[in-house]
Design a protein around this motif. Structure first.
Motif, PDB file in Angstrom:
ATOM      1  N   GLY A 184       0.736  -1.259   0.255  1.00 25.21           N
ATOM      2  CA  GLY A 184      -0.051   0.001  -0.063  1.00 25.21           C
ATOM      3  C   GLY A 184       0.932   1.213   0.009  1.00 25.21           C
ATOM      4  N   ILE A 185       1.857   1.371   0.876  1.00 26.88           N
ATOM      5  CA  ILE A 185       2.669   2.434   1.015  1.00 26.88           C
ATOM      6  C   ILE A 185       3.456   2.717  -0.444  1.00 26.88           C
ATOM      7  N   THR A 186       4.029   1.578  -0.929  1.00 24.89           N
ATOM      8  CA  THR A 186       4.828   1.423  -2.110  1.00 24.89           C
ATOM      9  C   THR A 186       3.995   2.151  -3.211  1.00 24.89           C
ATOM     10  N   ALA A 187       2.791   1.807  -3.342  1.00 18.03           N
ATOM     11  CA  ALA A 187       1.831   2.218  -4.179  1.00 18.03           C
ATOM     12  C   ALA A 187       1.469   3.701  -4.241  1.00 18.03           C
ATOM     13  N   LEU A 188       1.451   4.271  -2.814  1.00 14.96           N
ATOM     14  CA  LEU A 188       1.150   5.677  -2.761  1.00 14.96           C
ATOM     15  C   LEU A 188       2.527   6.340  -3.147  1.00 14.96           C
ATOM     16  N   ARG A 189       3.648   5.818  -2.875  1.00 13.75           N
ATOM     17  CA  ARG A 189       4.810   6.606  -3.091  1.00 13.75           C
ATOM     18  C   ARG A 189       4.929   6.594  -4.634  1.00 13.75           C
ATOM     19  N   LYS A 190       4.336   5.464  -5.525  1.00 18.56           N
ATOM     20  CA  LYS A 190       4.482   5.407  -6.806  1.00 18.56           C
ATOM     21  C   LYS A 190       3.630   6.653  -7.505  1.00 18.56           C
ATOM     22  N   SER A 191       2.437   6.662  -6.930  1.00 21.19           N
ATOM     23  CA  SER A 191       1.561   7.618  -7.392  1.00 21.19           C
ATOM     24  C   SER A 191       2.005   8.960  -7.194  1.00 21.19           C
ATOM     25  N   GLY A 192       2.846   9.132  -6.052  1.00 25.40           N
ATOM     26  CA  GLY A 192       3.254  10.510  -5.752  1.00 25.40           C
ATOM     27  C   GLY A 192       4.344  10.898  -6.893  1.00 25.40           C
ATOM     28  N   LEU A 193       5.036   9.824  -7.319  1.00 22.20           N
ATOM     29  CA  LEU A 193       6.209  10.076  -8.175  1.00 22.20           C
ATOM     30  C   LEU A 193       5.629  10.286  -9.731  1.00 22.20           C
ATOM     31  N   GLU A 194       4.575   9.680  -9.950  1.00 19.44           N
ATOM     32  CA  GLU A 194       3.882   9.549 -11.153  1.00 19.44           C
ATOM     33  C   GLU A 194       3.395  11.006 -11.356  1.00 19.44           C
TER      34      GLU A 194
END
Lengths: 428, 247
Positions: free
Chosen positions: A29-39
């Motif tokens: 979940g956290i990784t997905a959140l970070r990835k969406s932030g980076l996107e």
């Protein structure tokens, strides 16, 4: 497509590697959140002056990449008041040796975000909404640590809680992306003091983001001292949700950094709630300080007020952008805003942009912005009584700042901040 | 004490004082009277050292020193006090703090020990009692929201506190009712002594009933055109400035 800034490219380039060691990396979940932030960040890049909210603050010096890490003169730092609860982060990592966390009152927790994520408390970040602010998105992608302060219902903590963010030279990226979380249960009360300081005059990028939620009737004094190194960049964001009858006040004293921006976004979600945003900025040389506030009255019967005062010397520049938004059915709302700047030099400048966005019809709002020089008549009057000119100037500047510093309700903090302002005046 | 010779001074490029001569000895009170625009206030500002009042010719000796070499605060510390025609409001600065800062600045200049808040309070209370001034004024910001009379009383109080050697009063009587006028005059008279001197600048004779001058001068178009004793003031009142200046 336009090429991304060098610093944005650098961030994007090292994201996958960084991800391995960032808190919560083993949590999907956290990784997905970070990835969406980076996107989001990859799409937006760092803000530039073509974006209305960033018209007055140019990040070029930051986005071409921080390369220098030269230690200059250490900055003078006043001794803080006598705090009994201290949470220290050095270069973005918790420093338990310099923290005082024993004897926390019952019903209060003060821990680090990394610790909480390691325990699996991903819900702390679950409120994350879709974000169109690129600096926040960057923070989401790279947040390394931060403090988490939680108070249970009706827990009242009298003693100020001191959070120290210290930057030292020599860290590989020279960037600190901090994510802080504050939650006060219904009826809880606390005084939070943040210090953003450095040991030495090196260059770095400080990017703290604090998310605050105040339940019904909670009360938070939030005092912030931004005294970063004179070569540092400081882009901070505070988001605050204020529910029925809750009280939030923020006072930010800015005197450090080469370029700083304090962005505060307060959502007033309840009736009888109060939001007071105040601050003072003391700038010299080529420093740039931007204060951008957004106060949203989303329901009826609540009030907000703001006073910001700046003293600008040398070739420094001050920016104040304050928007008050009042939603359509948010009747019986009061919003006041005042921005004043004192220019001590011909080359110092200030830009003010008050904005009222009112959709309700039964509201009381005011805003005012002034800038001016020291009163020559008053200077001469004081001199004619035997007071030397530089002393007279200090008295007048102190008087200019007095009413905003008096907004600080907690005496120990008021005295501390006033002392820092007085010390700053020694260099005028 | 004060020796002004052939003083010429400009404000914003316009010559206002055009060869003024005046000598004031210790123990004397001089009055300068004159119509509006004669240069009365310019003279007081030149003596106090205000920026923008440029001396182009002549000299001013004070206690044997070239006064024009000194900054306004140095002049104050050397014993010159200007009671302003329009005392300045200073928001955010409590009167008591301001008075204490000035008082200690002068003590420091003379190499004397600065006084603490308690000592100072005692001293200022004595002065307010002597002059019959209410001391609630002390808590208020300097001159802010004061009536015209209160502002002038505040000037007199500062003068009583600082005990200058040379008192300059710039139209202290303007805007004063008779009670306030008496307080102001009382403040000056209390300080009168063989070691001190005063220069009272006024448009009207009225003040001189209470501060009786040793000499009266008529200032017109930047020069002293007539000098005499206190009877000159009465004569002026009777005949008016136009006739007297022309005489």
């Amino acid at each position: 497509m336009k090429q991304l800034t060098p610093l944005a490219q650098d961030y994007i380039g090292r994201f996958d590697t960084a991800l391995q060691s960032l808190p919560g990396h083993d949590n999907p979940g956290i990784t997905a959140l970070r990835k969406s932030g980076l996107e989001t960040f990859s799409k937006l890049d760092f803000p530039n002056h073509r974006i209305e909210e960033w018209r007055f603050t140019n990040l070029n010096a930051l986005t071409k990449g921080i390369t220098d890490d030269v230690l200059a003169e250490p900055i003078a730092r006043s001794e803080a008041f006598d705090a009994h609860i201290i949470f220290t982060l050095v270069n973005g990592q918790i420093d338990l040796g310099n923290s005082v966390l024993d004897n926390l009152p019952e019903g209060m927790r003060l821990t680090s975000l990394a610790t909480e994520l390691a325990k699996g408390r991903t819900e702390l970040l679950e409120t994350e909404a879709a974000e169109n602010r690129s600096v926040v998105a960057l923070n989401t992608a790279f947040m390394e640590d931060g403090f988490v302060l939680e108070l249970d219902e009706n827990v009242k903590v009298d003693a100020p809680i001191l959070i120290r963010f210290v930057s030292n030279g020599g860290s590989p990226t020279n960037a600190r992306h901090l994510r802080n979380i504050v939650h006060l249960g219904a009826g809880a009360e606390a005084t939070l003091v943040e210090e953003h300081v450095s040991n030495g005059g090196h260059a770095y990028f400080s990017n703290p983001m604090t998310k605050i939620s105040l339940e019904e009737g909670a009360k938070l004094h939030h005092y912030r001292l931004q005294n970063e190194s004179k070569t540092a960049f400081h882009l901070s964001m505070v988001d605050c949700d204020i529910k029925d009858g809750a009280f939030y006040d923020n006072f930010t004293l800015s005197l450090g950094a080469r370029l700083s921006r304090n962005e505060i976004s307060a959502d007033i979600l309840g009736s009888g709630a109060t939001c007071a945003l105040n601050g003072a900025y003391l700038m010299r040389d080529k420093q740039h300080c931007d204060t951008t506030t957004l106060t949203r009255h989303l329901v009826p019967e609540n009030d907000s007020r703001q006073i910001y005062k700046g003293v600008l010397d040398g070739e420094s520049r001050g920016i104040f952008q304050g928007k008050i938004h009042i939603a359509e059915d948010a009747q019986q709302v009061a919003g006041d805003q005042l921005s004043k700047a004192l220019l001590l030099s011909d080359r110092a400048t200030v830009a003010c942009k008050p904005e009222l966005e009112i959709y309700a019809d039964d509201v009381k709002c005011s805003h005012g912005a002034t800038s001016g020089e020291l009163d020559e008549d008053a200077l001469f009057y004081m001199q004619s009584r035997g007071i030397q000119e530089d002393e007279a100037r200090k008295i007048l500047i102190t008087a200019f700042l007095t009413d905003v510093i008096d907004e600080i309700e907690t005496e120990a903090v008021r005295t501390y901040f006033a002392k820092i302002a007085t010390d700053w005046l020694e260099g005028v | 004490m004060l020796e002004i010779k052939d003083l010429h001074a400009e404000v914003g490029g316009k010559e206002i004082l055009k060869g003024l001569n005046l000598t004031i000895n210790a123990g004397e009170i001089h009055a300068i009277m004159g119509p509006n625009g004669a240069g009365k206030s310019t003279l007081s500002y030149v003596l106090a050292g205000r920026d923008g009042y440029e001396v182009t010719k002549g000299s001013v000796l004070y206690k044997g020193q070239d006064l024009l070499d000194f900054s306004p605060d140095e002049r104050a510390n050397m014993g010159i006090f200007l009671a302003f025609q329009y005392p300045v409001e200073i928001p955010g600065v409590a009167s008591a703090t301001f008075f204490k800062t000035a008082y200690n600045a002068q003590r420091k200049y003379r190499g004397e020990q600065e006084v603490d808040a308690m000592e100072f309070l005692k001293l200022i209370r004595e002065k307010t009692n002597e002059l019959g001034i209410k001391d609630d004024m002390l808590k208020r910001p300097v001159n802010v929201g004061f009536s015209g009379g209160e502002k002038k009383r505040n000037e007199v109080l500062q003068m009583a506190l600082l005990e200058p050697d040379l008192m300059l009063l710039d139209e202290t009587d303007s805007g004063l009712d008779i009670d306030a006028l008496k307080i102001a005059a009382d403040g000056v008279n209390r300080l009168r002594s063989p070691e001190r001197a005063g220069l009272v600048i006024t448009h009207y004779q009225r003040l001189l009933d209470y501060i009786v001058p040793d000499f009266v001068h008529v200032l017109a178009d930047g020069r002293i055109v007539k000098s005499g004793d206190k009877s000159l003031a009465l004569e002026l009142e009777e005949k008016g400035y136009t006739e007297m200046s022309a005489a």
